[in-house]
Design a protein around this motif. Structure first.
Motif, PDB file in Angstrom:
ATOM      1  N   ILE A 500       0.970  -1.131  -0.098  1.00  0.00           N
ATOM      2  CA  ILE A 500      -0.067  -0.117   0.043  1.00  0.00           C
ATOM      3  C   ILE A 500       0.855   1.292  -0.055  1.00  0.00           C
ATOM      4  O   ILE A 500       0.635   2.027  -0.651  1.00  0.00           O
ATOM      5  CB  ILE A 500      -0.939  -0.036   1.536  1.00  0.00           C
ATOM      6  CG1 ILE A 500      -2.085  -1.108   1.110  1.00  0.00           C
ATOM      7  CG2 ILE A 500      -1.771   1.312   1.335  1.00  0.00           C
ATOM      8  CD1 ILE A 500      -2.849  -1.529   2.140  1.00  0.00           C
ATOM      9  N   LEU A 501       1.848   1.190   0.870  1.00  0.00           N
ATOM     10  CA  LEU A 501       2.808   2.461   0.804  1.00  0.00           C
ATOM     11  C   LEU A 501       3.454   2.469  -0.326  1.00  0.00           C
ATOM     12  O   LEU A 501       3.762   3.817  -0.742  1.00  0.00           O
ATOM     13  CB  LEU A 501       4.000   2.230   2.098  1.00  0.00           C
ATOM     14  CG  LEU A 501       3.229   2.092   3.519  1.00  0.00           C
ATOM     15  CD1 LEU A 501       4.079   1.804   4.505  1.00  0.00           C
ATOM     16  CD2 LEU A 501       2.474   3.553   3.925  1.00  0.00           C
ATOM     17  N   ARG A 502       3.874   1.514  -1.141  1.00  0.00           N
ATOM     18  CA  ARG A 502       4.570   1.697  -2.220  1.00  0.00           C
ATOM     19  C   ARG A 502       3.621   2.317  -3.362  1.00  0.00           C
ATOM     20  O   ARG A 502       4.082   3.242  -4.126  1.00  0.00           O
ATOM     21  CB  ARG A 502       5.091   0.470  -2.775  1.00  0.00           C
ATOM     22  CG  ARG A 502       6.437  -0.107  -2.186  1.00  0.00           C
ATOM     23  CD  ARG A 502       7.015  -1.318  -2.919  1.00  0.00           C
ATOM     24  NE  ARG A 502       6.200  -2.239  -2.678  1.00  0.00           N
ATOM     25  CZ  ARG A 502       6.202  -3.552  -1.778  1.00  0.00           C
ATOM     26  NH1 ARG A 502       7.114  -3.249  -0.781  1.00  0.00           N
ATOM     27  NH2 ARG A 502       5.390  -4.344  -1.957  1.00  0.00           N
ATOM     28  N   LYS A 503       2.337   1.782  -3.386  1.00  0.00           N
ATOM     29  CA  LYS A 503       1.513   2.372  -4.255  1.00  0.00           C
ATOM     30  C   LYS A 503       1.307   3.997  -4.123  1.00  0.00           C
ATOM     31  O   LYS A 503       1.158   4.614  -4.969  1.00  0.00           O
ATOM     32  CB  LYS A 503       0.144   1.553  -4.168  1.00  0.00           C
ATOM     33  CG  LYS A 503       0.277   0.263  -4.752  1.00  0.00           C
ATOM     34  CD  LYS A 503      -1.190  -0.473  -4.736  1.00  0.00           C
ATOM     35  CE  LYS A 503      -0.911  -1.874  -5.183  1.00  0.00           C
ATOM     36  NZ  LYS A 503      -2.080  -2.712  -4.986  1.00  0.00           N
ATOM     37  N   ALA A 504       1.117   4.158  -2.690  1.00  0.00           N
ATOM     38  CA  ALA A 504       0.945   5.638  -2.333  1.00  0.00           C
ATOM     39  C   ALA A 504       2.143   6.359  -3.083  1.00  0.00           C
ATOM     40  O   ALA A 504       2.061   7.533  -3.508  1.00  0.00           O
ATOM     41  CB  ALA A 504       0.848   5.915  -0.983  1.00  0.00           C
ATOM     42  N   GLU A 505       3.352   5.828  -2.568  1.00  0.00           N
ATOM     43  CA  GLU A 505       4.500   6.630  -3.172  1.00  0.00           C
ATOM     44  C   GLU A 505       4.656   6.740  -4.811  1.00  0.00           C
ATOM     45  O   GLU A 505       4.898   7.976  -5.089  1.00  0.00           O
ATOM     46  CB  GLU A 505       5.868   5.824  -2.838  1.00  0.00           C
ATOM     47  CG  GLU A 505       6.955   6.518  -3.110  1.00  0.00           C
ATOM     48  CD  GLU A 505       7.501   7.637  -2.432  1.00  0.00           C
ATOM     49  OE1 GLU A 505       8.089   8.431  -2.921  1.00  0.00           O
ATOM     50  OE2 GLU A 505       6.808   8.054  -1.340  1.00  0.00           O
ATOM     51  N   GLU A 506       4.093   5.778  -5.335  1.00  0.00           N
ATOM     52  CA  GLU A 506       4.254   5.675  -6.902  1.00  0.00           C
ATOM     53  C   GLU A 506       3.208   6.867  -7.462  1.00  0.00           C
ATOM     54  O   GLU A 506       3.207   7.432  -8.412  1.00  0.00           O
ATOM     55  CB  GLU A 506       3.734   4.419  -7.539  1.00  0.00           C
ATOM     56  CG  GLU A 506       4.618   3.362  -7.235  1.00  0.00           C
ATOM     57  CD  GLU A 506       4.292   1.909  -7.440  1.00  0.00           C
ATOM     58  OE1 GLU A 506       3.258   1.990  -7.774  1.00  0.00           O
ATOM     59  OE2 GLU A 506       5.137   0.981  -7.402  1.00  0.00           O
ATOM     60  N   GLU A 507       2.012   7.030  -6.633  1.00  0.00           N
ATOM     61  CA  GLU A 507       0.825   7.962  -6.919  1.00  0.00           C
ATOM     62  C   GLU A 507       1.171   9.276  -6.790  1.00  0.00           C
ATOM     63  O   GLU A 507       1.026  10.337  -7.813  1.00  0.00           O
ATOM     64  CB  GLU A 507      -0.217   7.468  -6.304  1.00  0.00           C
ATOM     65  CG  GLU A 507      -0.951   6.115  -6.641  1.00  0.00           C
ATOM     66  CD  GLU A 507      -2.280   5.810  -5.796  1.00  0.00           C
ATOM     67  OE1 GLU A 507      -2.549   6.849  -5.040  1.00  0.00           O
ATOM     68  OE2 GLU A 507      -2.909   4.927  -6.179  1.00  0.00           O
ATOM     69  N   LYS A 508       2.035   9.504  -5.848  1.00  0.00           N
ATOM     70  CA  LYS A 508       2.549  10.868  -5.584  1.00  0.00           C
ATOM     71  C   LYS A 508       1.107  11.803  -5.574  1.00  0.00           C
ATOM     72  O   LYS A 508       1.387  13.054  -5.863  1.00  0.00           O
ATOM     73  CB  LYS A 508       3.506  11.440  -6.534  1.00  0.00           C
ATOM     74  CG  LYS A 508       4.766  10.717  -6.476  1.00  0.00           C
ATOM     75  CD  LYS A 508       5.607  10.786  -5.281  1.00  0.00           C
ATOM     76  CE  LYS A 508       7.057  10.215  -5.638  1.00  0.00           C
ATOM     77  NZ  LYS A 508       8.030  10.358  -4.289  1.00  0.00           N
ATOM     78  N   ALA A 509       0.402  11.336  -5.081  1.00  0.00           N
ATOM     79  CA  ALA A 509      -0.908  12.266  -4.999  1.00  0.00           C
ATOM     80  C   ALA A 509      -1.156  13.039  -3.516  1.00  0.00           C
ATOM     81  O   ALA A 509      -1.427  11.968  -2.608  1.00  0.00           O
ATOM     82  CB  ALA A 509      -2.123  11.184  -5.306  1.00  0.00           C
ATOM     83  N   GLY A 510      -1.192  14.073  -3.457  1.00  0.00           N
ATOM     84  CA  GLY A 510      -1.453  14.900  -2.323  1.00  0.00           C
ATOM     85  C   GLY A 510      -0.216  14.820  -1.208  1.00  0.00           C
ATOM     86  O   GLY A 510       0.676  14.234  -1.429  1.00  0.00           O
TER      87      GLY A 510
END
Length: 608
Positions: A500-510
């Motif tokens: 989950i944290l990797r996906k959040a990092e990839e999205e760079k959203a907000g």
């Protein structure tokens, strides 16, 4: 201070303000609020009634009103008889999460192995193998408990020395040596392709096979001569030619016979190389290794000194004993009639050497409960010999471990070999993970490494989650389950969070920095509160010598996260503030899982 400590301090201030008296902290009983009531923490007011001179409900109400007005932590309260249920405000929980997030070693006094020089020094002895056979399932539990205990004590701020005493001499070693001489035909690990400890273990079994044949034959002959069965059995065991030869070899070893010593060194070197492979696979190590072949001489010297001082006595046959009847025990053999030493002699010598080598504050022996009496005697003997620390030694006594099909008998060659067990657990993890589709898009190397981490995690967690004092049955199939109170369940949750944290990092959203959402849900608060428990759990595990406390906390934290994750989206949260908060919360759950599992010697994979 954590929330409980801050709240306890505030309650003490409330009591002083309301009733004009200070109260000792032990009178302020703060505990988690029961799930059926509103609130997060509850004060038991009954101990305070002597000061308030009021009814329980009135006392609780008065303290609750004072706290709401003067303590920023408390946003509301309710009273149930003599219990004051306190609602902790969202701001306090957010601040607590921020504090946890800012501490990379949250729950530890310091980074493992980084205690200050003036911290108490604990020495933990574990493993204690014999060099006549490979490590088995019982050794696995011993090593895992010893390693974990050392990690926990280090996390509690103590300096720790991990030590091992290798039983590299004695009659059991001579049995393997004699069997190799008679039936080995010069076999070596290189010529046979076997690990050295396995090779030597084969000859220990070989000795026992021939020895039992001799005993059976000699017993039959004695009974034909009119000797009763029990006497014939005992005489046959002592008079069997193989046992006589083994005892003769032991005497020659202690006399320094060059031929016996050379064979002993060669075979022990084979065994040590095998042990090192097993320790590496198991993920344990030692700071200092002692050898009985060194320590027994120091022990014999101390026994002779005790004999000269009248602490011990010599029998007519030349053997040396300690009379412990005054302490409610019996007489204990310290030196045999032929001058050879026993385990007790070695342990006296080892203790002397260890305290000379290190300024130990606490000596902890991780040894099975079948040796409870041995350590009771050792403490008395060390005290009689004048060691001021004698009675302070600690025997970390643990129960036996079996497989579902029963006990192990090393002399009969039916041990559950540690190497086979480790290999089997990794293979089982590989097969189970493949069947569940957890290895999609992974290289063969990644699959093998994760199977190793999961297989060993399953083994270690299953053993360590059980109260060490209890006997247990290790079930390999139950241990590798991705649901329930198992290592793989916890490891998989950690890997899920990391994904989950990797996906959040990839999205760079907000903004992913911790933000204040409009409000916190009960499950989010419960999760922060569970994180808040970790330092207390570590302290309790260190105080009680209990790795199982850490293991079961890991499971409860993991279960709480999965319940939260089932109900609340992280990446698809309704607001940017909720997303940032939940990412921080998830990241710290993963951190605490990793820190807790590290105390058990268990690795956690970044992906599964």
């Amino acid at each position: 201070m954590n929330i409980e400590q801050q709240l306890t301090q505030a309650i003490g201030n409330a009591v002083t303000a309301l009733y004009g008296q200070q109260v000792p902290e032990k009178m302020l009983q703060v505990q988690k609020t029961k799930s059926e009531f509103e609130g997060n923490l509850t004060l038991v007011v009954f101990p305070l009634l002597r000061l308030s001179q009021q009814k329980p409900e009135d006392t609780a109400t008065a303290i609750g009103e004072w706290l709401v007005e003067h303590c920023p932590l408390v946003s509301a309260f309710n009273v149930v008889k003599g219990f004051l249920n306190l609602v902790i405000g969202d701001e306090a929980w957010l601040q607590l999460l921020q504090n946890i997030d800012n501490n990379p070693h949250f729950g530890y006094h310091n980074e493992l192995g980084q205690a200050p020089d003036d911290a108490p020094l604990a020495m933990v002895e574990y493993s204690s193998p014999n060099t006549n056979k490979p490590l088995h399932l019982g050794h696995v539990r011993n090593n895992l408990l010893g390693w974990s205990l050392a990690q926990i004590l280090s996390a509690c701020g103590q300096r720790v020395v991990k030590t091992n005493i290798v039983n590299d001499r004695g009659i059991h070693i001579c049995k393997s040596m004699l069997a190799w001489q008679k039936w080995g035909n010069g076999a070596t690990p290189e010529t046979t392709g076997k690990k050295g400890d396995h090779l030597i273990g084969d000859y220990y079994v070989e000795f026992d096979k021939h020895y039992r044949e001799e005993v059976k034959l000699l017993k039959t002959q004695l009974m034909k001569q009119g000797v009763d069965e029990e006497t014939a059995e005992n005489r046959a065991k002592n008079e069997a030619p193989l046992m006589q030869e083994a005892h003769d070899m032991l005497v020659r070893w202690e006399q320094g016979n060059p031929e016996v010593r050379a064979l002993w060194k060669q075979m022990n070197d084979w065994v040590y190389a095998g042990f090192d492979e097993t320790y590496k696979a198991l993920g344990v190590a030692f700071d200092k290794i002692y050898y009985e072949s060194d320590t027994y001489l120091v022990g014999k010297q101390k026994v002779e000194e005790g004999l000269a001082k009248g602490i011990f006595y010599r029998k007519d046959d030349g053997s040396v004993w300690a009379d412990l009847t005054g302490d409610g025990l019996d007489h204990k053999l310290l030196l045999r009639s032929d001058g050879t030493s026993v385990y007790m002699t070695q342990d006296i010598g080892t203790a002397q050497m260890r305290y000379a080598d290190y300024p130990i504050n606490r000596m902890i022996y991780v040894v099975g409960n079948e040796q409870n009496y041995h350590f009771q005697v050792l403490a008395l003997l060390l005290d009689r010999l004048g060691f001021p620390w004698g009675k302070d030694i600690v025997h970390f006594s643990y129960g036996m471990v079996e497989l579902p099909n029963g006990k192990m008998k090393s002399r009969e060659g039916t041990v559950v070999d540690a190497d086979d067990l480790i290999e089997g657990m990794v293979a089982e993890a590989l097969q189970t993970s493949e069947e569940l589709g957890k290895f999609n898009d992974m290289t063969p190397e990644e699959r093998r490494e994760i199977a190793r981490i999961v297989g060993l995690g399953a083994l270690k967690y299953f053993i360590l989650k059980v109260d060490a004092r209890k006997n247990m049955t290790f079930n390999p199939e139950e241990s590798i389950d991705f649901n329930g109170n198992t290592g793989p369940f916890i490891q998989y949750t950690y890997a899920r969070i990391r994904s989950i944290l990797r996906k959040a990092e990839e999205e760079k959203a907000g903004d992913t920095n911790l933000a204040a959402p409009a409000s916190l849900s009960d499950k989010e608060i419960a999760l922060i509160q569970k994180l808040n428990d970790f330092p207390v759990v570590v302290e309790q595990a260190g105080k009680d010598f209990s790795p199982s406390v850490i293991a079961n906390y890991c499971y409860e934290l993991t279960k709480a996260f999965n319940q939260f994750y089932h109900d609340y989206s992280i990446l698809n949260a309704d607001t940017a503030e909720e997303k940032a908060f939940r990412l921080t919360l998830a990241a710290n759950v993963a951190k605490v899982i990793r820190l807790a599992m590290q105390l058990l010697g268990i690795e956690v994979p970044e992906r599964m």
